[in-house]
Design a protein around this motif. Structure first.
Motif, short mmCIF file in Angstrom:
data_model
loop_
_atom_site.label_atom_id
_atom_site.label_comp_id
_atom_site.label_asym_id
_atom_site.label_seq_id
_atom_site.Cartn_x
_atom_site.Cartn_y
_atom_site.Cartn_z
N ARG A 20 5.07 -54.17 -30.40
CA ARG A 20 4.26 -53.26 -29.60
C ARG A 20 4.20 -53.79 -28.16
NH1 ARG A 20 0.91 -54.52 -33.74
NH2 ARG A 20 -0.62 -55.33 -32.31
N GLU A 21 3.86 -52.90 -27.24
CA GLU A 21 3.80 -53.28 -25.83
C GLU A 21 2.85 -54.46 -25.61
OE1 GLU A 21 2.68 -51.57 -21.39
OE2 GLU A 21 2.70 -50.17 -23.08
N ALA A 22 1.67 -54.41 -26.21
CA ALA A 22 0.69 -55.49 -26.03
C ALA A 22 1.25 -56.83 -26.53
CB ALA A 22 -0.61 -55.16 -26.75
N GLN A 23 2.01 -56.80 -27.63
CA GLN A 23 2.59 -58.04 -28.15
C GLN A 23 3.60 -58.61 -27.16
OE1 GLN A 23 3.80 -56.11 -31.88
NE2 GLN A 23 2.89 -57.86 -32.94
N CYS A 24 4.41 -57.74 -26.58
CA CYS A 24 5.41 -58.20 -25.62
C CYS A 24 4.75 -58.72 -24.34
CB CYS A 24 6.39 -57.09 -25.30
SG CYS A 24 7.49 -56.69 -26.68
N ARG A 25 3.72 -58.05 -23.88
CA ARG A 25 3.04 -58.49 -22.65
C ARG A 25 2.32 -59.81 -22.85
NH1 ARG A 25 3.58 -55.20 -18.53
NH2 ARG A 25 4.02 -53.01 -18.92
N ASP A 26 1.96 -60.14 -24.09
CA ASP A 26 1.23 -61.37 -24.37
C ASP A 26 2.13 -62.57 -24.70
OD1 ASP A 26 -1.20 -60.16 -23.90
OD2 ASP A 26 -1.62 -59.77 -26.01
N LEU A 27 3.44 -62.38 -24.69
CA LEU A 27 4.35 -63.50 -24.98
C LEU A 27 4.21 -64.57 -23.90
CD1 LEU A 27 7.60 -61.61 -26.02
CD2 LEU A 27 6.09 -62.95 -27.51
N PRO A 28 4.25 -65.84 -24.31
CA PRO A 28 4.22 -66.90 -23.29
C PRO A 28 5.50 -66.88 -22.48
CG PRO A 28 4.48 -67.83 -25.50
CD PRO A 28 4.29 -66.35 -25.66
N VAL A 29 5.39 -67.13 -21.19
CA VAL A 29 6.53 -67.07 -20.28
C VAL A 29 6.72 -68.42 -19.60
CG1 VAL A 29 7.47 -65.98 -18.21
CG2 VAL A 29 6.19 -64.60 -19.88
N PHE A 30 7.92 -68.99 -19.74
CA PHE A 30 8.28 -70.22 -19.05
C PHE A 30 8.97 -69.83 -17.75
CE2 PHE A 30 11.39 -73.59 -18.09
CZ PHE A 30 10.49 -74.63 -17.89
N VAL A 31 8.46 -70.31 -16.65
CA VAL A 31 9.02 -69.98 -15.33
C VAL A 31 9.82 -71.16 -14.82
CG1 VAL A 31 8.47 -69.37 -12.95
CG2 VAL A 31 7.10 -68.44 -14.83
N VAL A 32 11.08 -70.91 -14.50
CA VAL A 32 11.92 -71.93 -13.88
C VAL A 32 11.63 -71.88 -12.39
CG1 VAL A 32 14.28 -72.67 -13.42
CG2 VAL A 32 13.68 -71.73 -15.66
N LEU A 56 14.00 -65.59 -24.77
CA LEU A 56 14.47 -66.64 -25.67
C LEU A 56 13.41 -66.98 -26.71
CD1 LEU A 56 16.03 -69.03 -22.98
CD2 LEU A 56 17.16 -67.20 -24.27
N THR A 57 13.87 -67.44 -27.87
CA THR A 57 12.99 -67.78 -28.98
C THR A 57 13.04 -69.28 -29.21
OG1 THR A 57 13.67 -65.67 -29.94
CG2 THR A 57 12.39 -67.15 -31.34
N ALA A 58 11.90 -69.94 -29.04
CA ALA A 58 11.84 -71.40 -29.16
C ALA A 58 12.05 -71.87 -30.59
CB ALA A 58 10.49 -71.90 -28.65
N MET A 59 12.76 -72.98 -30.72
CA MET A 59 12.89 -73.67 -32.00
C MET A 59 11.92 -74.85 -31.97
SD MET A 59 16.97 -73.87 -32.80
CE MET A 59 17.30 -75.02 -31.50
N ARG A 60 11.39 -75.20 -33.10
CA ARG A 60 10.47 -76.34 -33.15
C ARG A 60 11.13 -77.60 -33.68
NH1 ARG A 60 6.92 -74.91 -29.51
NH2 ARG A 60 5.98 -72.91 -29.95
N ASN A 61 12.38 -77.49 -34.16
CA ASN A 61 13.08 -78.62 -34.75
C ASN A 61 13.99 -79.24 -33.69
OD1 ASN A 61 14.80 -80.36 -36.12
ND2 ASN A 61 14.89 -79.07 -37.95
N SER A 62 13.65 -80.45 -33.25
CA SER A 62 14.43 -81.07 -32.17
C SER A 62 15.86 -81.39 -32.60
CB SER A 62 13.73 -82.33 -31.67
OG SER A 62 13.63 -83.28 -32.70
N LEU A 117 9.35 -78.01 -19.55
CA LEU A 117 9.58 -77.26 -20.78
C LEU A 117 8.83 -77.90 -21.95
CD1 LEU A 117 10.98 -74.78 -21.88
CD2 LEU A 117 13.03 -76.15 -22.24
N GLY A 118 8.78 -79.23 -21.96
CA GLY A 118 8.03 -79.94 -23.01
C GLY A 118 6.55 -79.57 -22.98
N LYS A 119 5.96 -79.54 -21.79
CA LYS A 119 4.56 -79.14 -21.65
C LYS A 119 4.37 -77.71 -22.10
CE LYS A 119 3.62 -82.08 -17.66
NZ LYS A 119 3.38 -82.07 -16.21
N PHE A 120 5.28 -76.83 -21.69
CA PHE A 120 5.19 -75.43 -22.07
C PHE A 120 5.26 -75.26 -23.59
CE2 PHE A 120 7.37 -71.48 -23.19
CZ PHE A 120 6.50 -70.54 -22.65
N MET A 121 6.20 -75.95 -24.22
CA MET A 121 6.39 -75.81 -25.67
C MET A 121 5.18 -76.36 -26.44
SD MET A 121 9.40 -74.43 -26.24
CE MET A 121 10.50 -75.03 -27.48
N SER A 122 4.54 -77.37 -25.89
CA SER A 122 3.39 -77.94 -26.62
C SER A 122 2.14 -77.10 -26.46
CB SER A 122 3.13 -79.37 -26.15
OG SER A 122 2.68 -79.39 -24.81
#
Length: 124
Positions: A20-32, A56-62, A117-122
């Motif tokens: 849904r639109e609200a779900q997409c608007r609430d996704l966390p965004v990493f800014v380069v 992009l979809t984050a993986m949690r397994n390093s 990116l590490g801070k963002f992912m955590s």
């Protein structure tokens, strides 16, 4: 990113992921941040312009991230280029790996993005 550009991203998110639109608007965004990592920003924008995914979809397994880095050609056993290897999509995402766009960037930029990116992912 401008408001109309963000609206396009949200629309693409809805179409590609069925959210849904609200779900997409609430996704966390990493800014380069191009002022802090200019070469990385150039590589990322160039890759997106060439058709690589913006969302992009984050993986949690390093371990998977290390494998993706190797598959992209940025691993220690394969990167022979100058400087440090940057890849887009990020190795830490499901979209990363084979076919990622790579470019040599200053080591200092790579370290900055790694920390950011590490801070963002955590927190994201």
């Amino acid at each position: 990113m401008t408001a109309p550009q963000w609206d396009d991203v949200v629309g693409n998110c809805q179409d590609q992921y069925g959210l849904r639109e609200a779900q997409c608007r609430d996704l966390p965004v990493f800014v380069v941040d191009g002022s802090r990592t200019p070469k990385i920003a150039i590589n990322d924008k160039s890759a997106i312009d060439a058709g690589h995914p913006f969302l992009l979809t984050a993986m949690r397994n390093s371990k998977d991230g290390y494998l993706n880095r190797e598959l992209a050609g940025c691993g220690k056993s394969v990167w022979n280029g100058p400087q440090s290897c940057d890849e887009y999509p990020f190795a830490s995402t499901f979209e990363g790996g084979i076919g990622a766009q790579t470019m040599g960037v200053p080591v200092a930029e790579q370290r900055t993005q790694f920390r950011d990116l590490g801070k963002f992912m955590s927190t994201g």
